[in-house]
Every structure is written in structure tokens, then in C-alpha cells.
Design an enzyme around this catalytic site. Structure first.
Site, PDB file in Angstrom:
ATOM      1  CG  ASP A  73      -1.841   7.559   0.899  1.00  0.00           C
ATOM      2  OD1 ASP A  73      -1.002   8.466   0.885  1.00  0.00           O
ATOM      3  OD2 ASP A  73      -2.697   7.398   0.008  1.00  0.00           O
TER       4      ASP A  73
ATOM      5  CG  ASP B  51      -1.922   1.077   1.245  1.00  0.00           C
ATOM      6  OD1 ASP B  51      -2.473   1.372   0.167  1.00  0.00           O
ATOM      7  OD2 ASP B  51      -2.166   1.666   2.314  1.00  0.00           O
TER       8      ASP B  51
END
Length: 259
Positions: free
Chosen positions: A15, A13
């Protein structure tokens, strides 16, 4: 539990794992550099459908993270791949930004508000009441409801903002129709991403900061999962879920030596 095969490919991922509010998380640059130096297949994933992969490449480069465009996979790209598979050359009424509209244009979709095959809801900085009303009417008239991701809130410097999942709930309430969510935690996003880099779930790992999207998506796609504590999840949060990540680490810096 059966012993897993060595990790050959990495999905992470963005963020909360690599960056936080526009600032790189310590260790992120070393992690990306080692992936590239060792030529490991990898993808940086985001449920945010606002930006194109090219936009995100430029944004990450300004932060000192050199991630090639082809190594970025967004919920908008996953949504477009799904629609191209389901109904090639279709039509859609879109609520979203360039990341989503570009992805749909690239697969040959026509964007229209006249009897579309789909209503596609993505992230946008300004949700228009007029656009939501039109979406409700088109869905009631027979358009199929697709949503890029189920995230109910998004981060900002002032605090959480309503996101795609919240707006989808409003439209569902008004139509009685639930959307199909293409982004995490749908393992579809992971599987299409793995296919894009020629990887297999048995030898791949997913790194994330959220139990309900990142870890769940990796788990359901059959991947090894790593939870980092630099984002939204604390160690105390983990026990609230009926599933667990394979491994919990403080940050992405702890995984550099695993590559």
C-alpha cells in the site's frame, strides 16, 4: 560511507508503493514484470494481517499485478514464523481475520481461549469489546502478548481507521503489559522474509512509503532503502526523523531501470 554491493533482491511495501486505495500506482506493473522477467528474488510486504497470501495474490491480479503467492509476505506470516520458532505447537487466543488464523493453523497452533500460551492481536474489520476484554483477562492470567504490527491507523476511503497499534495500546493500558510486535519496523519481519527467498541484506533493497515502518525496518535489517512519495510521506516529513532513506524517488516507476 562504504560502497554498497549491487542490489540482487528487492522487498517492497504494497500500500502506497504498488497500489493506492485499490488502484495500481503507475509503474507498479512494469516493476513487477521486470522482477519476474529477470528472475530477481523479491517479496511484496504488508503489515496488514487480514488477508492470506492467496487472498492478496487474487486481489493484486484483479488490479493487473501478477505477484505469485510465494512472493507475498505479511505480518501474519512473520508472526507465525516467530511463534513457531519460539514455542512450536503452542496455543493462542487470536483477535484477527483469516490471514492470521490461517497462518497460525498452518504452523500447527491450536486456537483457544482456555489458558493459551499467547494472546495474538492482529488487524480485523470489527474489533469486539468482548474479545478485547477476554484478551485483557488472559494476559493478566499469564498469557504472553504478541501483536502482528504497530500501525496505529489504517487507510479507508472515509479517512483513517484505528488499527492494531491503537487496540494494542488499549490492552497495554488495561494490563500493564507491552506486546511484542512482529511486523515492520521490527527487522525480524525483514530477516524472515529475506530467508524465505534465500536473499542477503547486503545485496537487498527495501522500498516503502513510510519512514517509521518501511525505511526504519530496512535500515535496521541492513538493507539499502528507497522512499517513494506516492504514499503517506512528503519530502518535508523526512527531516523530522533522525535517520534517512538511502534514496528518495517520486514513485516505483523511477526504480524499474534499477532492476
Amino acid at each position: 560511507m562504504a560502497e554498497r554491493k549491487p542490489i540482487e533482491s528487492w522487498l517492497t511495501d504494497m500500500d502506497g508503493v504498488l497500489i493506492h486505495e485499490g488502484v495500481p500506482i503507475p509503474g507498479a506493473d512494469a516493476f513487477i514484470k521486470k522482477l519476474r522477467d529477470t528472475e530477481r528474488p523479491f517479496l511484496v510486504l504488508t503489515n496488514n494481517s487480514i488477508y492470506t497470501a492467496r487472498d492478496l495474490h487474487a486481489r493484486l491480479a484483479r488490479m493487473g499485478l501478477d505477484v505469485p503467492t510465494e512472493n507475498i509476505w505479511t505480518s501474519a506470516l512473520a508472526t507465525a514464523r516467530f511463534l513457531d520458532d519460539q514455542r512450536p505447537g503452542g496455543t493462542a487466543y487470536v483477535i484477527g481475520e483469516a490471514g492470521l488464523t490461517t497462518a497460525l493453523h498452518d504452523i500447527g497452533y491450536v486456537l483457544t481461549d482456555h489458558d493459551p500460551d499467547y494472546v495474538v492481536l492482529g488487524e480485523t474489520r470489527t474489533y469486539s469489546f468482548e474479545a478485547m476484554t477476554k484478551a485483557v483477562r488472559l494476559i493478566n492470567a499469564g498469557a504472553r502478548f504478541i501483536c502482528t504490527n504497530p500501525d496505529e491507523t489504517g487507510p479507508s476511503t472515509e479517512g483513517p481507521l484505528p488499527a492494531t497499534g491503537s487496540v494494542a495500546a488499549l490492552i497495554t493500558k488495561a494490563t500493564g503489559k507491552d506486546p511484542y510486535f512482529a511486523g515492520k519496523p521490527n527487522p525480524l519481519m525483514m530477516r524472515t522474509g529475506l530467508n524465505a527467498i534465500g536473499a542477503h541484506s547486503e545485496t537487498s533493497a527495501m522500498i516503502g512509503d513510510r519512514m517509521d515502518t518501511d525505511v526504519l525496518a530496512g535500515l535496521e535489517a541492513g538493507m539499502e532503502t528507497f522512499l517513494v512519495l506516492t504514499g503517506l510521506t512528503t519530502p518535508a516529513d523526512v527531516d523530522r526523523y533522525p535517520f534517512r532513506p538511502s534514496t528518495i524517488v517520486d514513485s516505483i516507476a523511477d526504480l524499474v531501470e534499477r532492476i
